[in-house]
Motif scaffolding. Structure first.
Motif, PDB file in Angstrom:
ATOM      1  N   GLY A 310       0.851  -1.150   0.019  1.00  0.00           N
ATOM      2  CA  GLY A 310       0.090  -0.009  -0.262  1.00  0.00           C
ATOM      3  C   GLY A 310       0.949   1.183   0.148  1.00  0.00           C
ATOM      4  N   ILE A 311       2.127   1.211  -0.570  1.00  0.00           N
ATOM      5  CA  ILE A 311       3.041   2.555  -0.514  1.00  0.00           C
ATOM      6  C   ILE A 311       2.541   3.096  -1.661  1.00  0.00           C
ATOM      7  CG2 ILE A 311       5.268   2.995  -0.989  1.00  0.00           C
ATOM      8  CD1 ILE A 311       6.227   0.563   0.471  1.00  0.00           C
ATOM      9  N   ALA A 312       2.610   4.595  -1.437  1.00  0.00           N
ATOM     10  CA  ALA A 312       1.932   5.447  -2.378  1.00  0.00           C
ATOM     11  C   ALA A 312       2.948   5.565  -3.665  1.00  0.00           C
ATOM     12  CB  ALA A 312       1.953   6.816  -1.771  1.00  0.00           C
ATOM     13  N   LEU A 313       4.000   5.646  -3.638  1.00  0.00           N
ATOM     14  CA  LEU A 313       4.880   5.895  -4.558  1.00  0.00           C
ATOM     15  C   LEU A 313       6.237   4.823  -4.543  1.00  0.00           C
ATOM     16  CD1 LEU A 313       5.615   7.493  -7.314  1.00  0.00           C
ATOM     17  CD2 LEU A 313       6.610   9.320  -5.885  1.00  0.00           C
ATOM     18  N   THR A 314       6.385   4.114  -5.611  1.00  0.00           N
ATOM     19  CA  THR A 314       7.703   3.383  -5.739  1.00  0.00           C
ATOM     20  C   THR A 314       8.699   3.922  -6.986  1.00  0.00           C
ATOM     21  OG1 THR A 314       6.571   1.394  -4.805  1.00  0.00           O
ATOM     22  CG2 THR A 314       8.746   1.022  -6.182  1.00  0.00           C
ATOM     23  N   LEU A 315       9.672   4.219  -6.533  1.00  0.00           N
ATOM     24  CA  LEU A 315      10.535   4.744  -7.689  1.00  0.00           C
ATOM     25  C   LEU A 315      11.811   3.791  -7.979  1.00  0.00           C
ATOM     26  CD1 LEU A 315      11.035   8.295  -6.228  1.00  0.00           C
ATOM     27  CD2 LEU A 315       9.418   7.411  -7.946  1.00  0.00           C
ATOM     28  N   THR A 316      11.829   3.357  -9.323  1.00  0.00           N
ATOM     29  CA  THR A 316      12.776   2.398  -9.415  1.00  0.00           C
ATOM     30  C   THR A 316      13.466   2.968 -10.855  1.00  0.00           C
ATOM     31  OG1 THR A 316      11.528   1.273 -11.319  1.00  0.00           O
ATOM     32  CG2 THR A 316      11.181   0.422  -8.648  1.00  0.00           C
ATOM     33  N   GLY A 317      14.449   1.930 -11.252  1.00  0.00           N
ATOM     34  CA  GLY A 317      15.642   2.350 -12.545  1.00  0.00           C
ATOM     35  C   GLY A 317      15.747   0.768 -13.293  1.00  0.00           C
ATOM     36  N   HIS A 318      16.947   0.725 -13.259  1.00  0.00           N
ATOM     37  CA  HIS A 318      17.799  -0.385 -14.082  1.00  0.00           C
ATOM     38  C   HIS A 318      17.240  -0.809 -15.493  1.00  0.00           C
ATOM     39  CE1 HIS A 318      19.432  -4.381 -13.691  1.00  0.00           C
ATOM     40  NE2 HIS A 318      18.285  -4.919 -14.083  1.00  0.00           N
ATOM     41  N   THR A 319      16.238  -0.572 -15.963  1.00  0.00           N
ATOM     42  CA  THR A 319      15.997  -0.861 -17.465  1.00  0.00           C
ATOM     43  C   THR A 319      16.603   0.122 -18.464  1.00  0.00           C
ATOM     44  OG1 THR A 319      14.088   0.434 -17.611  1.00  0.00           O
ATOM     45  CG2 THR A 319      13.858  -1.682 -16.571  1.00  0.00           C
ATOM     46  N   HIS A 320      16.892   1.196 -18.072  1.00  0.00           N
ATOM     47  CA  HIS A 320      17.292   2.247 -19.002  1.00  0.00           C
ATOM     48  C   HIS A 320      16.092   2.633 -19.955  1.00  0.00           C
ATOM     49  CE1 HIS A 320      21.839   1.180 -18.228  1.00  0.00           C
ATOM     50  NE2 HIS A 320      21.138   1.439 -17.161  1.00  0.00           N
ATOM     51  N   GLY A 321      14.767   2.187 -19.656  1.00  0.00           N
ATOM     52  CA  GLY A 321      13.933   2.594 -20.531  1.00  0.00           C
ATOM     53  C   GLY A 321      13.884   1.585 -21.874  1.00  0.00           C
ATOM     54  N   SER A 322      14.734   0.862 -21.938  1.00  0.00           N
ATOM     55  CA  SER A 322      15.363  -0.117 -22.984  1.00  0.00           C
ATOM     56  C   SER A 322      16.132   0.853 -24.041  1.00  0.00           C
ATOM     57  CB  SER A 322      14.035  -0.679 -23.794  1.00  0.00           C
ATOM     58  OG  SER A 322      13.761   0.133 -24.842  1.00  0.00           O
ATOM     59  N   GLN A 323      16.397   2.045 -23.887  1.00  0.00           N
ATOM     60  CA  GLN A 323      17.220   2.761 -24.479  1.00  0.00           C
ATOM     61  C   GLN A 323      16.977   3.250 -25.963  1.00  0.00           C
ATOM     62  OE1 GLN A 323      21.269   1.586 -21.912  1.00  0.00           O
ATOM     63  NE2 GLN A 323      21.348   2.642 -24.015  1.00  0.00           N
ATOM     64  N   ILE A 324      15.962   2.296 -26.385  1.00  0.00           N
ATOM     65  CA  ILE A 324      15.522   2.535 -27.851  1.00  0.00           C
ATOM     66  C   ILE A 324      14.112   2.304 -27.865  1.00  0.00           C
ATOM     67  CG2 ILE A 324      15.502   1.687 -30.461  1.00  0.00           C
ATOM     68  CD1 ILE A 324      18.082   0.430 -29.852  1.00  0.00           C
TER      69      ILE A 324
END
Length: 377
Positions: A310-324
């Protein structure tokens, strides 16, 4: 043989086909043979290097200019291959639908084959030299129950800086200066910043330099690259600063009705999900119920863990948005969540596209700074 290697061999085969196909209409005689031999050797070297680099990226490095040149050449081949294969398919479908007979003398699409490598090279130069440094800023408003922060609480997220040959400590200083100019309440860094043993100590000092620029400080969680580059030493560097490092724990922002939870990156690949859950359980021990909370976790599947709690906001990364990407969407969504905002019930999660990378190329997926305004729901 891993699936990655199999995919790369398939890409290499398709690339060679496209190169042989296009060079046939651009060169002749000895020139054609020489060009094909050169491209074959380049493809073997470039693809081989990339497979080794991608497999052992935490162990090897090289001169940035050499790597950038290889990547631009590699991506030129990939994009050219896509153009050629798409043109062949479209032309085949057009002939079938229109009942147009094959006419060797009218293959204008093939006669002008130089368009494909020229366009591919242009896109590769753009992605390798320009877009990967063209930072965009994104703003989001997140409703948070019980926050009571008046006009709202503002924080920023950066992620996946990948300090090294393609992102220097000077560029980190510039990035943090740009974020600090927004006069936010807090900054979070969701891992993979420390990625160069020769620059990591200086990077910690740069973070310390900007701690006072944010009233509630800088908060940090580890990514997998911190583990690759010597997690104990990096923790020692950070211990000399006032950066708030969260390792499977939670803390209240001093004087605010807001808690931050941070989880470490699970390095046990065979039991990744179990370890991730165990880290989340440990991190939430002692966390009061129903309090406004932000979760920091490097891997995007932490978004599911945040929603379960029930956490309001989770901030993550790792994927680089696929870069393309294409039209704002990741072209290779290999993760459950690859880029952007996710909403599960009343919980929100965000997958940051990253600020750097160990693969110096971005196309349709620029680096970003994400700003979040938390408002009372």
């Amino acid at each position: 043989m891993t699936w990655f290697t199999i995919i790369m061999i398939g890409i290499a085969a398709a690339t060679l086909f496209a190169l042989l196909f296009t060079t046939r209409y651009l060169f002749a005689g000895r020139t054609l043979r020489r060009v094909r031999i050169f491209m074959l050797l380049f493809d073997i070297f470039g693809m081989g290097w990339f497979i080794v680099r991608a497999t052992l990226y935490h162990l090897i490095s090289g001169p940035a200019l050499v790597i950038e040149t290889i990547i631009i050449g590699f991506m030129t081949q990939i994009i050219c291959t896509a153009f050629v294969l798409l043109a062949i398919v479209l032309r085949f479908c057009w002939r079938r639908m229109m009942a147009v007979p094959v006419d060797e003398s009218r293959r204008r699409l093939l006669v002008h084959a130089s368009v494909y490598p020229a366009a591919a090279l242009g896109l590769s130069l753009y992605g390798g030299l320009w877009e990967r440094q063209a930072v965009v800023e994104r703003d989001f408003t997140i409703p948070v129950k019980g926050l009571g922060a008046g006009d709202g609480y503002r924080l920023a997220q950066i992620s996946d800086v990948h300090l090294g040959g393609f992102f220097s400590v000077a560029e980190l200083d510039t990035l943090l200066s740009k974020v600090a100019a927004q006069r936010l309440d807090l900054l979070v860094v969701t891992g993979d910043l420390f990625d160069d043993v020769t620059q990591n100590e200086e990077a910690a000092k740069i973070l310390e330099k900007y701690v006072d620029a944010f009233p509630d400080g800088i908060w940090f969680c580890f990514g997998n690259h911190e583990h690759f580059r010597g997690i104990r030493t990096i923790r020692q560097y950070l211990a000399r600063t006032h950066v708030q490092v969260l390792v499977n724990e939670n803390r209240q922002v001093p004087g605010k009705n807001l808690w931050l939870v941070g989880v470490d990156y699970p390095m046990d690949r065979e039991h990744f999900a179990l370890q991730r859950k165990a880290y989340m359980k440990e991190a939430c021990e002692g966390l009061p119920e129903h309090v406004p909370t932000v979760l920091l976790g490097h891997h995007p599947e932490c978004i599911d863990d945040g929603a379960e709690q029930g956490i309001a906001l989770t901030l993550t990364g790792h994927t680089h948005g696929s870069q393309i990407g294409l039209f704002g969407k990741p072209l290779f969504p290999v993760f459950k969540y690859t880029r952007g905002m996710v909403k599960i019930g009343d919980s929100y999660g965000y997958v940051h596209s990253g600020n750097g990378s160990w693969f110096p190329f971005r196309l349709g997926c620029p680096p970003e700074i994400a700003y979040f305004t938390l408002k009372n729901a």
